[in-house]
Design a protein around this motif. Structure first.
Motif, PDB file in Angstrom:
ATOM      1  N   GLU A 155       0.833  -1.201   0.000  1.00  0.00           N
ATOM      2  CA  GLU A 155       0.000   0.000   0.000  1.00  0.00           C
ATOM      3  C   GLU A 155       0.866   1.249   0.000  1.00  0.00           C
ATOM      4  OE1 GLU A 155      -2.175  -0.784   3.518  1.00  0.00           O
ATOM      5  OE2 GLU A 155      -3.696  -2.034   2.547  1.00  0.00           O
ATOM      6  N   PHE A 156       1.971   1.190   0.741  1.00  0.00           N
ATOM      7  CA  PHE A 156       2.881   2.335   0.780  1.00  0.00           C
ATOM      8  C   PHE A 156       3.500   2.563  -0.596  1.00  0.00           C
ATOM      9  CE2 PHE A 156       6.902   4.498   1.569  1.00  0.00           C
ATOM     10  CZ  PHE A 156       6.514   5.511   2.428  1.00  0.00           C
ATOM     11  N   GLN A 157       3.922   1.489  -1.263  1.00  0.00           N
ATOM     12  CA  GLN A 157       4.463   1.610  -2.619  1.00  0.00           C
ATOM     13  C   GLN A 157       3.440   2.260  -3.547  1.00  0.00           C
ATOM     14  OE1 GLN A 157       5.726  -2.692  -2.916  1.00  0.00           O
ATOM     15  NE2 GLN A 157       7.340  -1.776  -4.142  1.00  0.00           N
ATOM     16  N   ILE A 175       0.302   0.871 -13.344  1.00  0.00           N
ATOM     17  CA  ILE A 175       0.340   0.717 -11.886  1.00  0.00           C
ATOM     18  C   ILE A 175       0.826  -0.677 -11.511  1.00  0.00           C
ATOM     19  CG2 ILE A 175      -1.059   0.668  -9.784  1.00  0.00           C
ATOM     20  CD1 ILE A 175      -2.883   2.774 -11.216  1.00  0.00           C
ATOM     21  N   ILE A 176       0.281  -1.693 -12.168  1.00  0.00           N
ATOM     22  CA  ILE A 176       0.696  -3.067 -11.870  1.00  0.00           C
ATOM     23  C   ILE A 176       2.168  -3.263 -12.190  1.00  0.00           C
ATOM     24  CG2 ILE A 176       0.425  -5.483 -12.587  1.00  0.00           C
ATOM     25  CD1 ILE A 176      -2.581  -4.930 -12.865  1.00  0.00           C
ATOM     26  N   SER A 177       2.604  -2.768 -13.346  1.00  0.00           N
ATOM     27  CA  SER A 177       3.996  -2.939 -13.767  1.00  0.00           C
ATOM     28  C   SER A 177       4.956  -2.279 -12.794  1.00  0.00           C
ATOM     29  CB  SER A 177       4.193  -2.358 -15.171  1.00  0.00           C
ATOM     30  OG  SER A 177       5.548  -2.378 -15.546  1.00  0.00           O
ATOM     31  N   ARG A 178       4.595  -1.109 -12.296  1.00  0.00           N
ATOM     32  CA  ARG A 178       5.502  -0.358 -11.428  1.00  0.00           C
ATOM     33  C   ARG A 178       5.478  -0.848  -9.989  1.00  0.00           C
ATOM     34  NH1 ARG A 178      10.051   2.645 -12.137  1.00  0.00           N
ATOM     35  NH2 ARG A 178      10.359   3.969 -10.335  1.00  0.00           N
ATOM     36  N   VAL A 179       4.292  -1.129  -9.465  1.00  0.00           N
ATOM     37  CA  VAL A 179       4.161  -1.457  -8.051  1.00  0.00           C
ATOM     38  C   VAL A 179       4.394  -2.944  -7.776  1.00  0.00           C
ATOM     39  CG1 VAL A 179       2.590  -1.417  -6.060  1.00  0.00           C
ATOM     40  CG2 VAL A 179       2.615   0.493  -7.675  1.00  0.00           C
ATOM     41  N   TRP A 180       3.948  -3.782  -8.708  1.00  0.00           N
ATOM     42  CA  TRP A 180       4.102  -5.225  -8.512  1.00  0.00           C
ATOM     43  C   TRP A 180       5.255  -5.821  -9.314  1.00  0.00           C
ATOM     44  CZ3 TRP A 180      -0.486  -2.857  -7.649  1.00  0.00           C
ATOM     45  CH2 TRP A 180      -1.205  -3.229  -6.518  1.00  0.00           C
ATOM     46  N   MET A 191      -5.381  -5.255  -8.011  1.00  0.00           N
ATOM     47  CA  MET A 191      -4.902  -3.880  -7.950  1.00  0.00           C
ATOM     48  C   MET A 191      -6.012  -2.935  -7.493  1.00  0.00           C
ATOM     49  SD  MET A 191      -4.952  -0.793  -9.761  1.00  0.00           S
ATOM     50  CE  MET A 191      -5.445  -1.325 -11.395  1.00  0.00           C
ATOM     51  N   GLU A 192      -7.208  -3.126  -8.020  1.00  0.00           N
ATOM     52  CA  GLU A 192      -8.340  -2.275  -7.639  1.00  0.00           C
ATOM     53  C   GLU A 192      -8.680  -2.429  -6.165  1.00  0.00           C
ATOM     54  OE1 GLU A 192     -10.347  -2.517 -12.085  1.00  0.00           O
ATOM     55  OE2 GLU A 192     -11.206  -3.647 -10.428  1.00  0.00           O
ATOM     56  N   ALA A 193      -8.496  -3.642  -5.630  1.00  0.00           N
ATOM     57  CA  ALA A 193      -8.748  -3.871  -4.209  1.00  0.00           C
ATOM     58  C   ALA A 193      -7.749  -3.086  -3.357  1.00  0.00           C
ATOM     59  CB  ALA A 193      -8.655  -5.357  -3.891  1.00  0.00           C
ATOM     60  N   PHE A 194      -6.503  -3.020  -3.805  1.00  0.00           N
ATOM     61  CA  PHE A 194      -5.499  -2.244  -3.081  1.00  0.00           C
ATOM     62  C   PHE A 194      -5.840  -0.756  -3.110  1.00  0.00           C
ATOM     63  CE2 PHE A 194      -2.766  -5.949  -3.004  1.00  0.00           C
ATOM     64  CZ  PHE A 194      -1.987  -5.744  -1.883  1.00  0.00           C
ATOM     65  N   VAL A 195      -6.307  -0.266  -4.244  1.00  0.00           N
ATOM     66  CA  VAL A 195      -6.698   1.137  -4.334  1.00  0.00           C
ATOM     67  C   VAL A 195      -7.850   1.424  -3.370  1.00  0.00           C
ATOM     68  CG1 VAL A 195      -7.668   2.933  -5.831  1.00  0.00           C
ATOM     69  CG2 VAL A 195      -5.893   1.405  -6.713  1.00  0.00           C
ATOM     70  N   LYS A 196      -8.813   0.512  -3.321  1.00  0.00           N
ATOM     71  CA  LYS A 196      -9.957   0.672  -2.422  1.00  0.00           C
ATOM     72  C   LYS A 196      -9.495   0.712  -0.966  1.00  0.00           C
ATOM     73  CE  LYS A 196     -14.454  -1.340  -1.276  1.00  0.00           C
ATOM     74  NZ  LYS A 196     -15.425  -2.435  -1.590  1.00  0.00           N
ATOM     75  N   LEU A 197      -8.575  -0.192  -0.610  1.00  0.00           N
ATOM     76  CA  LEU A 197      -8.062  -0.221   0.759  1.00  0.00           C
ATOM     77  C   LEU A 197      -7.270   1.042   1.082  1.00  0.00           C
ATOM     78  CD1 LEU A 197      -6.875  -3.937   0.996  1.00  0.00           C
ATOM     79  CD2 LEU A 197      -8.688  -2.877   2.353  1.00  0.00           C
ATOM     80  N   LEU A 198      -6.489   1.506   0.110  1.00  0.00           N
ATOM     81  CA  LEU A 198      -5.712   2.723   0.324  1.00  0.00           C
ATOM     82  C   LEU A 198      -6.626   3.914   0.549  1.00  0.00           C
ATOM     83  CD1 LEU A 198      -2.967   4.128   0.423  1.00  0.00           C
ATOM     84  CD2 LEU A 198      -3.053   4.330  -2.069  1.00  0.00           C
TER      85      LEU A 198
END
Length: 226
Positions: A155-157, A175-180, A191-198
């Motif tokens: 989440e921090f990334q 976003i996926i390429s850079r963060v994951w 990825m969308e779930a991480f955005v929702k949590l963030l």
């Protein structure tokens, strides 16, 4: 790792791309300086491998343009010029490293890996702010007033990637390429779930609008004045 190659020699360009992909790098290739600038500023690359003698705009001009436009990633300059003055010119233009032709592919790969591990944000940017958030990059902490917001490393990334691209529309693939990075099994849903949590952890509301959804494409971190 995502690489942009700017090389006008078609035979060499094809060979470099082939070898980069063999090493499990993701590689895009352009053949002139104008295309190199356009692609670099929109493609979210970890390292740009930039030939000095490009048509339309040479590597020195490309490097200067990218730095003036705020590009903070790595630039590796390729050239047949090996003199000290040429090396200095390339580095002064904003290149981070310099590799003289002809070169061994093992050395090219080693230079790319070394550059990708470096932090290309200045030391005085160890703490960045956006909206009411203070983000400490060194200690991985987020402060809002007297509150500390706890995020997972991923989440921090994601947060830092958004903030460093404030006002820029980022596709889901970017976003996926850079963060994951190389974790190719990551889906849009993950990825969308991480955005929702963030958003939830940041307490995003209509009044505190941090992340805007760009329907059918991706997301954008809103500027402070929005």
């Amino acid at each position: 790792m995502k690489i942009l190659l700017a090389e006008d020699d078609q035979r060499l360009g094809k060979l470099i791309v082939k070898m980069l992909k063999k090493e499990q790098f993701t590689a895009d290739w352009v053949e002139d300086g104008i295309s190199a600038c356009d692609q670099a500023l929109t493609g979210d690359y970890d390292v740009i491998v930039l030939d000095w003698m490009l048509p339309e705009r040479d590597g020195i001009q490309v490097s200067r343009t990218l730095r003036s436009e705020g590009y903070s990633g790595a630039i590796l300059m390729l050239t047949a010029r090996s003199g000290l003055e040429d090396r200095v010119s390339g580095l002064d233009a904003g290149a981070d490293d310099y590799l003289a032709k002809p070169f061994a592919f093992e050395e090219l790969f080693a230079r790319i890996r070394s550059l990708s591990r470096r932090n290309f944000f200045p030391i005085d940017h160890d703490i960045i702010t956006s909206h009411d958030l203070t983000i400490d990059l060194a200690n991985h902490t987020i402060i809002r007033g007297s509150e500390t917001i706890i995020l997972t490393p991923r989440e921090f990334q994601l947060l830092v990637y958004f903030v460093k691209n404030t006002g820029r529309i980022l596709s889901k693939d970017q976003i996926i390429s850079r963060v994951w990075e190389e974790e190719s099994e990551v889906t849009y849903n993950t990825m969308e779930a991480f955005v929702k949590l963030l958003r939830k952890k940041l307490g995003q509301t209509k009044r505190n609008s941090y992340i805007k959804t760009i329907r059918g494409f991706g997301y954008m971190w809103m500027g402070d004045n929005v």
